[in-house]
Design a protein around this motif. Structure first.
Motif, PDB file in Angstrom:
ATOM      1  N   ARG A 157       0.837  -1.210   0.000  1.00  0.00           N
ATOM      2  CA  ARG A 157       0.000   0.000   0.000  1.00  0.00           C
ATOM      3  C   ARG A 157       0.872   1.260   0.000  1.00  0.00           C
ATOM      4  O   ARG A 157       0.566   2.247  -0.671  1.00  0.00           O
ATOM      5  CB  ARG A 157      -0.918   0.011   1.235  1.00  0.00           C
ATOM      6  N   LEU A 158       1.937   1.222   0.765  1.00  0.00           N
ATOM      7  CA  LEU A 158       2.842   2.371   0.817  1.00  0.00           C
ATOM      8  C   LEU A 158       3.522   2.575  -0.533  1.00  0.00           C
ATOM      9  O   LEU A 158       3.672   3.718  -1.011  1.00  0.00           O
ATOM     10  CB  LEU A 158       3.884   2.159   1.912  1.00  0.00           C
ATOM     11  N   ALA A 166      -0.126   8.168  10.813  1.00  0.00           N
ATOM     12  CA  ALA A 166       0.087   7.295  11.968  1.00  0.00           C
ATOM     13  C   ALA A 166      -0.445   5.908  11.654  1.00  0.00           C
ATOM     14  O   ALA A 166      -1.242   5.720  10.721  1.00  0.00           O
ATOM     15  CB  ALA A 166      -0.599   7.863  13.216  1.00  0.00           C
ATOM     16  N   LEU A 167       0.000   4.938  12.453  1.00  0.00           N
ATOM     17  CA  LEU A 167      -0.462   3.551  12.335  1.00  0.00           C
ATOM     18  C   LEU A 167      -0.651   3.009  13.741  1.00  0.00           C
ATOM     19  O   LEU A 167       0.174   3.248  14.628  1.00  0.00           O
ATOM     20  CB  LEU A 167       0.543   2.706  11.560  1.00  0.00           C
ATOM     21  N   TYR A 168      -1.735   2.245  13.926  1.00  0.00           N
ATOM     22  CA  TYR A 168      -2.074   1.679  15.228  1.00  0.00           C
ATOM     23  C   TYR A 168      -1.955   0.168  15.162  1.00  0.00           C
ATOM     24  O   TYR A 168      -2.477  -0.473  14.237  1.00  0.00           O
ATOM     25  CB  TYR A 168      -3.500   2.066  15.605  1.00  0.00           C
ATOM     26  N   ARG A 195      11.038   5.184   6.990  1.00  0.00           N
ATOM     27  CA  ARG A 195      11.186   5.479   5.561  1.00  0.00           C
ATOM     28  C   ARG A 195      10.074   6.389   5.051  1.00  0.00           C
ATOM     29  O   ARG A 195      10.312   7.306   4.272  1.00  0.00           O
ATOM     30  CB  ARG A 195      11.199   4.176   4.749  1.00  0.00           C
ATOM     31  N   TYR A 196       8.833   6.141   5.528  1.00  0.00           N
ATOM     32  CA  TYR A 196       7.692   6.887   4.989  1.00  0.00           C
ATOM     33  C   TYR A 196       7.194   7.981   5.930  1.00  0.00           C
ATOM     34  O   TYR A 196       6.255   8.709   5.599  1.00  0.00           O
ATOM     35  CB  TYR A 196       6.552   5.926   4.662  1.00  0.00           C
ATOM     36  N   GLY A 197       7.795   8.085   7.111  1.00  0.00           N
ATOM     37  CA  GLY A 197       7.522   9.218   7.976  1.00  0.00           C
ATOM     38  C   GLY A 197       6.213   9.190   8.723  1.00  0.00           C
ATOM     39  O   GLY A 197       5.602  10.233   8.940  1.00  0.00           O
ATOM     40  N   PHE A 198       5.767   8.003   9.174  1.00  0.00           N
ATOM     41  CA  PHE A 198       4.549   7.953   9.986  1.00  0.00           C
ATOM     42  C   PHE A 198       4.875   7.498  11.402  1.00  0.00           C
ATOM     43  O   PHE A 198       5.925   6.906  11.675  1.00  0.00           O
ATOM     44  CB  PHE A 198       3.474   7.061   9.355  1.00  0.00           C
ATOM     45  N   SER A 223      13.697   4.447  17.873  1.00  0.00           N
ATOM     46  CA  SER A 223      13.172   5.219  16.747  1.00  0.00           C
ATOM     47  C   SER A 223      12.291   6.350  17.266  1.00  0.00           C
ATOM     48  O   SER A 223      11.499   6.151  18.190  1.00  0.00           O
ATOM     49  CB  SER A 223      12.330   4.322  15.837  1.00  0.00           C
ATOM     50  N   ASP A 224      12.405   7.526  16.656  1.00  0.00           N
ATOM     51  CA  ASP A 224      11.535   8.632  17.059  1.00  0.00           C
ATOM     52  C   ASP A 224      10.200   8.585  16.338  1.00  0.00           C
ATOM     53  O   ASP A 224       9.454   9.559  16.308  1.00  0.00           O
ATOM     54  CB  ASP A 224      12.219   9.986  16.850  1.00  0.00           C
ATOM     55  N   ARG A 225       9.880   7.404  15.782  1.00  0.00           N
ATOM     56  CA  ARG A 225       8.592   7.179  15.121  1.00  0.00           C
ATOM     57  C   ARG A 225       7.723   6.193  15.898  1.00  0.00           C
ATOM     58  O   ARG A 225       6.702   5.731  15.366  1.00  0.00           O
ATOM     59  CB  ARG A 225       8.812   6.658  13.701  1.00  0.00           C
ATOM     60  N   VAL A 226       8.103   5.873  17.138  1.00  0.00           N
ATOM     61  CA  VAL A 226       7.396   4.839  17.893  1.00  0.00           C
ATOM     62  C   VAL A 226       6.888   5.393  19.224  1.00  0.00           C
ATOM     63  O   VAL A 226       7.629   6.052  19.952  1.00  0.00           O
ATOM     64  CB  VAL A 226       8.306   3.620  18.150  1.00  0.00           C
TER      65      VAL A 226
END
Length: 402
Positions: A157-158, A166-168, A195-198, A223-226
């Motif tokens: 999908r990406l 965001a993703l849950y 990679r995709y910035g969410f 990671s600063d994405r978690v």
């Protein structure tokens, strides 16, 4: 004539329930056996120790003054330090919240703009969809399988252009399926987020209730994405309303600004009590392991009972932990749920966990299941539930054959 001003604000007028989650099918008798609850068994909660900790806090004038006063927004310093050590992060990234849903709502509201895309698992924990209504986000669903969120499907999908904010995900003993996200998928999910910035919100309230298998590491907080969201509800009791979020540094100021405009902080008294339970009594892992051992017996009784009684008519995996089993019935699952209600067994139909607007085939596959919780009942009651389940299934099959 004066206009009627008894009108709710626009932000709440359209908040219809996103799914039928919680609706009870059928007309259950008074002696019903409810296999619907996501709550732990009250008998397995440390009520005596909570009472003792409360007495200690209130008997000490200094601590009582703290417990009955306002707290600061991030929460109790000692409790946050204990959590930070367990999570392997600096204490300034830990914020105490009013349960796990609050720990999810705050970062979502701090980061997601109206019209942004938020990806969720299908099936999904329905109350999370209610939080997303407040953000104005557009929800996109990715299916799950026995290893949790289908990260291959997400990556496709990406690659096709989906750009979520965001993703849950529920990585351990997912609600409703009981599945655990595999370690390789966890690593890849974080890689995709970077990679995709969410932002990935890892909701892990059941992780302490593991009784089998090795526990995979939670999603990497390096990671600063978690975000990690968790709660004391499943171990010490939902009524305490105390959870926590581990946040990236860039998200924390927005979360604390929201708190300044809403709840200010979690209960000062509850924070002091829970701090005693973990810092003085060292009870968290003891209580969790004791409960998990009992839930293991109950899960086996229910799952193996259904397998023995119904054979190939059902398919259900024995989970390694958590509170739920995910029973595959087939296209008649909703009808069987209603029939079970008439026989005094309440279950949650899979259709209540379908993400609205998801592909029809995915929704149909989810709706072929029933979520059953084994947590609140002893072995004799679960055996009776299996007996009633078998009777209801046989009568439903007879009606179909006519």
């Amino acid at each position: 004539m004066t206009a009627d001003t008894r009108v709710l604000a626009g932000r709440v007028r359209g908040l219809a329930a996103p799914t039928r989650f919680g609706a009870v099918l059928g007309a259950p008798p008074a002696d019903s056996i409810a296999l619907t609850s996501g709550s732990p068994d009250v008998a397995l909660l440390p009520a005596e120790q909570i009472a003792a900790a409360t007495a200690r806090v209130l008997a000490d004038p200094r601590r009582a003054a703290v417990a009955l006063d306002y707290s600061h927004r991030p929460g109790h310093a000692g409790l946050r330090a204990w959590l930070a050590e367990r999570e392997g992060v600096s204490v300034d990234r830990v914020v105490l919240t009013n349960g796990a849903l609050h720990a999810l709502a705050l970062p979502l509201l701090a980061v997601v703009e109206p019209g942004d895309v938020v990806v969720v698992e299908n099936p999904v924990y329905p109350l999370l969809l209610g939080v997303l209504q407040l953000t104005g986000a557009r929800v996109e669903a990715v299916p799950t399988d026995a290893d949790g969120l289908d990260v291959d499907a997400l990556e496709r999908r990406l690659a096709d252009g989906l750009r979520p904010r965001a993703l849950y995900v529920v990585p351990d003993f997912q609600n409703p399926t009981g599945a655990t996200l595999s370690a390789p998928r966890r690593a890849r999910l974080v890689e995709l987020a970077e990679r995709y910035g969410f932002l990935v919100l890892s909701d892990n309230p059941y992780t302490a209730l593991r009784w089998a298998g090795d526990r995979p590491a939670d999603l990497d907080l390096g990671s600063d994405r978690v975000v990690h969201a968790n709660t004391f509800s499943k171990v010490f009791g939902p009524g305490l309303r105390l959870g926590w979020a581990v946040l990236p540094e860039w998200v924390t100021p927005g979360v604390l600004d929201l708190r300044a405009r809403t709840d200010q902080h979690a209960s000062s008294l509850v924070q002091e009590i829970v701090a005693d339970l973990v810092l003085v009594d060292d009870l968290y892992d003891v209580v969790a392991q004791r409960a998990a051992s009992e839930y293991a017996r109950r899960a086996a009784a229910l799952v193996e009972g259904l397998r023995a009684a119904l054979g190939t008519a059902v398919s259900v995996d024995l989970p390694d932990g958590g509170l739920f089993a995910w029973v595959h019935i087939g296209p008649g699952a909703d009808a069987l749920a209603a029939r079970l209600g008439d026989h005094g067994v309440l279950v949650s139909p899979g259709s209540q966990f379908v993400v609205p607007g998801s592909p029809a085939a995915d929704g149909a596959a989810v709706a072929e299941h029933l979520r059953v919780s084994f947590a609140r009942h002893g072995l004799d009651t679960l055996a009776e539930a299996v007996r009633r389940f078998t009777t209801a299934h046989a009568r439903a099959a007879l009606e179909v054959s006519r």
